[in-house]
Design a protein around this motif. Structure first.
Motif, PDB file in Angstrom:
ATOM      1  N   SER A  35      14.145   4.472  13.073  1.00 35.54           N
ATOM      2  CA  SER A  35      13.648   4.508  14.443  1.00 35.54           C
ATOM      3  C   SER A  35      12.541   3.487  14.681  1.00 35.54           C
ATOM      4  O   SER A  35      12.091   3.328  15.814  1.00 35.54           O
ATOM      5  CB  SER A  35      13.141   5.918  14.784  1.00 35.54           C
ATOM      6  N   GLY A  36      12.085   2.841  13.613  1.00 31.30           N
ATOM      7  CA  GLY A  36      11.020   1.860  13.757  1.00 31.30           C
ATOM      8  C   GLY A  36       9.651   2.473  13.941  1.00 31.30           C
ATOM      9  O   GLY A  36       8.714   1.792  14.377  1.00 31.30           O
ATOM     10  N   ILE A  37       9.517   3.749  13.599  1.00 28.99           N
ATOM     11  CA  ILE A  37       8.243   4.438  13.769  1.00 28.99           C
ATOM     12  C   ILE A  37       7.313   4.175  12.589  1.00 28.99           C
ATOM     13  O   ILE A  37       6.096   4.066  12.751  1.00 28.99           O
ATOM     14  CB  ILE A  37       8.475   5.953  13.948  1.00 28.99           C
ATOM     15  N   VAL A  38       7.886   4.071  11.389  1.00 29.06           N
ATOM     16  CA  VAL A  38       7.073   3.866  10.195  1.00 29.06           C
ATOM     17  C   VAL A  38       7.632   2.711   9.370  1.00 29.06           C
ATOM     18  O   VAL A  38       8.779   2.290   9.559  1.00 29.06           O
ATOM     19  CB  VAL A  38       7.020   5.144   9.313  1.00 29.06           C
ATOM     20  N   VAL A  39       6.809   2.219   8.488  1.00 30.44           N
ATOM     21  CA  VAL A  39       7.211   1.235   7.483  1.00 30.44           C
ATOM     22  C   VAL A  39       6.868   1.826   6.123  1.00 30.44           C
ATOM     23  O   VAL A  39       5.733   2.244   5.893  1.00 30.44           O
ATOM     24  CB  VAL A  39       6.485  -0.113   7.675  1.00 30.44           C
ATOM     25  N   LEU A  40       7.841   1.902   5.255  1.00 34.36           N
ATOM     26  CA  LEU A  40       7.631   2.482   3.935  1.00 34.36           C
ATOM     27  C   LEU A  40       7.147   1.404   2.973  1.00 34.36           C
ATOM     28  O   LEU A  40       7.757   0.333   2.866  1.00 34.36           O
ATOM     29  CB  LEU A  40       8.919   3.101   3.416  1.00 34.36           C
ATOM     30  N   SER A  42       5.289   0.590  -1.043  1.00 31.24           N
ATOM     31  CA  SER A  42       5.087   1.079  -2.405  1.00 31.24           C
ATOM     32  C   SER A  42       3.841   0.435  -2.994  1.00 31.24           C
ATOM     33  O   SER A  42       3.654  -0.781  -2.900  1.00 31.24           O
ATOM     34  CB  SER A  42       6.301   0.757  -3.281  1.00 31.24           C
ATOM     35  N   LYS A  43       2.988   1.275  -3.596  1.00 28.43           N
ATOM     36  CA  LYS A  43       1.784   0.789  -4.261  1.00 28.43           C
ATOM     37  C   LYS A  43       1.902   0.933  -5.775  1.00 28.43           C
ATOM     38  O   LYS A  43       0.904   0.838  -6.487  1.00 28.43           O
ATOM     39  CB  LYS A  43       0.562   1.557  -3.757  1.00 28.43           C
ATOM     40  N   ALA A  44       3.129   1.151  -6.253  1.00 25.77           N
ATOM     41  CA  ALA A  44       3.339   1.419  -7.675  1.00 25.77           C
ATOM     42  C   ALA A  44       2.860   0.265  -8.545  1.00 25.77           C
ATOM     43  O   ALA A  44       2.199   0.470  -9.568  1.00 25.77           O
ATOM     44  CB  ALA A  44       4.817   1.705  -7.939  1.00 25.77           C
ATOM     45  N   ALA A  45       3.187  -0.968  -8.138  1.00 26.10           N
ATOM     46  CA  ALA A  45       2.804  -2.121  -8.961  1.00 26.10           C
ATOM     47  C   ALA A  45       1.292  -2.238  -9.098  1.00 26.10           C
ATOM     48  O   ALA A  45       0.774  -2.557 -10.166  1.00 26.10           O
ATOM     49  CB  ALA A  45       3.387  -3.403  -8.352  1.00 26.10           C
ATOM     50  N   ALA A  46       0.577  -1.954  -8.005  1.00 19.83           N
ATOM     51  CA  ALA A  46      -0.879  -2.083  -8.038  1.00 19.83           C
ATOM     52  C   ALA A  46      -1.535  -0.919  -8.771  1.00 19.83           C
ATOM     53  O   ALA A  46      -2.503  -1.103  -9.511  1.00 19.83           O
ATOM     54  CB  ALA A  46      -1.430  -2.178  -6.617  1.00 19.83           C
ATOM     55  N   LEU A  47      -0.986   0.291  -8.592  1.00 17.42           N
ATOM     56  CA  LEU A  47      -1.636   1.478  -9.140  1.00 17.42           C
ATOM     57  C   LEU A  47      -1.288   1.740 -10.604  1.00 17.42           C
ATOM     58  O   LEU A  47      -1.963   2.522 -11.267  1.00 17.42           O
ATOM     59  CB  LEU A  47      -1.283   2.702  -8.289  1.00 17.42           C
ATOM     60  N   THR A  48      -0.219   1.141 -11.098  1.00 17.37           N
ATOM     61  CA  THR A  48       0.138   1.340 -12.506  1.00 17.37           C
ATOM     62  C   THR A  48      -0.469   0.278 -13.416  1.00 17.37           C
ATOM     63  O   THR A  48      -0.499   0.449 -14.633  1.00 17.37           O
ATOM     64  CB  THR A  48       1.668   1.328 -12.675  1.00 17.37           C
ATOM     65  N   ALA A  49      -0.941  -0.813 -12.819  1.00 15.36           N
ATOM     66  CA  ALA A  49      -1.589  -1.849 -13.634  1.00 15.36           C
ATOM     67  C   ALA A  49      -3.012  -1.410 -13.983  1.00 15.36           C
ATOM     68  O   ALA A  49      -3.702  -0.809 -13.151  1.00 15.36           O
ATOM     69  CB  ALA A  49      -1.640  -3.170 -12.861  1.00 15.36           C
ATOM     70  N   PRO A  50      -3.464  -1.647 -15.212  1.00 16.82           N
ATOM     71  CA  PRO A  50      -4.818  -1.223 -15.601  1.00 16.82           C
ATOM     72  C   PRO A  50      -5.871  -1.968 -14.787  1.00 16.82           C
ATOM     73  O   PRO A  50      -5.718  -3.164 -14.497  1.00 16.82           O
ATOM     74  CB  PRO A  50      -4.894  -1.597 -17.086  1.00 16.82           C
ATOM     75  N   PRO A  51      -6.962  -1.298 -14.397  1.00 20.03           N
ATOM     76  CA  PRO A  51      -8.014  -1.957 -13.620  1.00 20.03           C
ATOM     77  C   PRO A  51      -8.764  -2.975 -14.478  1.00 20.03           C
ATOM     78  O   PRO A  51      -8.904  -2.811 -15.690  1.00 20.03           O
ATOM     79  CB  PRO A  51      -8.929  -0.798 -13.209  1.00 20.03           C
ATOM     80  N   GLN A 144       3.724  -3.162  -1.350  1.00 19.58           N
ATOM     81  CA  GLN A 144       4.929  -3.939  -1.076  1.00 19.58           C
ATOM     82  C   GLN A 144       5.842  -3.134  -0.158  1.00 19.58           C
ATOM     83  O   GLN A 144       6.011  -1.932  -0.335  1.00 19.58           O
ATOM     84  CB  GLN A 144       5.656  -4.277  -2.376  1.00 19.58           C
ATOM     85  N   ILE A 145       6.425  -3.793   0.827  1.00 21.71           N
ATOM     86  CA  ILE A 145       7.339  -3.128   1.755  1.00 21.71           C
ATOM     87  C   ILE A 145       8.648  -2.796   1.044  1.00 21.71           C
ATOM     88  O   ILE A 145       9.240  -3.652   0.386  1.00 21.71           O
ATOM     89  CB  ILE A 145       7.605  -4.008   2.988  1.00 21.71           C
TER      90      ILE A 145
END
Length: 245
Positions: A35-40, A42-51, A144-145
């Motif tokens: 419907s174009g209401i949201v954009v999904l 993913s933050k997996a790449a950023a959150l799984t990499a060690p700080p 990432q979209i």
């Protein structure tokens, strides 16, 4: 759409709007994306990499600053509370000094002395502090979209869900009632469900299964709706069945 979870953010996504987090099913998410209401994203790449060491240092600095801010706020509140009763406190301290034959000290004692003593003796117990428990990447992480489908948009269940929403119905998952979906006459927060929806792979149904589903709807005090598609594969048909004694 979605089931409310957690508590509202005091500030929300903007300075003038409170946000209440919701948990979405896969077909609800797919419908919102279509419907174009949201954009999904993913933050997996950023959150799984060690700080990095720099990120950890920034986090520790901000964490300590938050504790110090709490200590200052509690200390200020303690002094404000003391000021409201400082006259009684001053009288009590003077009487205590007089009983100890310290007349000079009692006469010299002032409200400023009382407040200074409270400030000097204030101890902030870090173990009782309000602490935010974020992930390792507290801020500045990227996303990432997502371009892949969350749910099969060609499946009958999804097409029934989408069709009901397009018809203006309020639809939620119905597994708790032994159905595929529940239909509400209005906002689910304000209304009880009025119908259960059972999806059939074909227009035909065994008599025993029909009785079981309809009796189930009677038990939960709702009407039973069967949804199936015509042989052309494009038209969804709804049939309501009522149990009459």
């Amino acid at each position: 759409m979605g089931a409310p979870v957690g508590t509202a953010n005091s500030k929300g996504w903007s300075s003038s709007e409170a946000a209440l987090p919701v948990e979405l099913t896969k077909w609800e998410t797919q419908w919102l994306i279509e419907s174009g209401i949201v954009v999904l994203v993913s933050k997996a790449a950023a959150l799984t990499a060690p700080p990095t060491a720099e990120m950890l240092q920034v986090y520790k600095t901000e964490f300590e600053a938050g504790l110090l801010a709490q200590a200052d706020a509690l200390k200020a509140e303690k002094l404000r509370d003391t000021e409201r009763h400082v006259d009684k406190i001053l009288v009590g301290k003077r009487n205590k000094l007089l009983k100890q034959c310290k007349n000079v000290e009692a006469a010299a004692l002032t409200t400023d002395d009382v407040l200074q003593e409270i400030a000097d003796n204030f101890v902030f117990e870090r173990q009782n502090a309000l602490v935010e428990l974020p992930c390792s990447h507290m801020t500045n992480h990227f996303a990432q979209i997502c371009t892949e489908s969350v749910y099969d948009s060609k499946s009958l269940k999804y097409r029934v869900f989408r069709d009901l929403w397009r018809r203006g119905k309020f639809v939620t998952p119905g597994e708790a009632f032994g159905a595929d979906f529940l239909i509400y006459p209005g906002d689910p927060i304000l209304y009880h469900a009025s119908h259960i929806v059972i999806i059939l792979n074909s227009p035909t149904i065994l008599p025993l299964e029909l009785i079981c589903k309809v009796r189930l709807s009677v038990t939960v005090n709702k009407d039973c709706v069967f949804a199936y598609e015509e042989s052309d594969g494009n038209t969804i048909v709804y049939q309501t069945v009522e149990w009459r004694k």
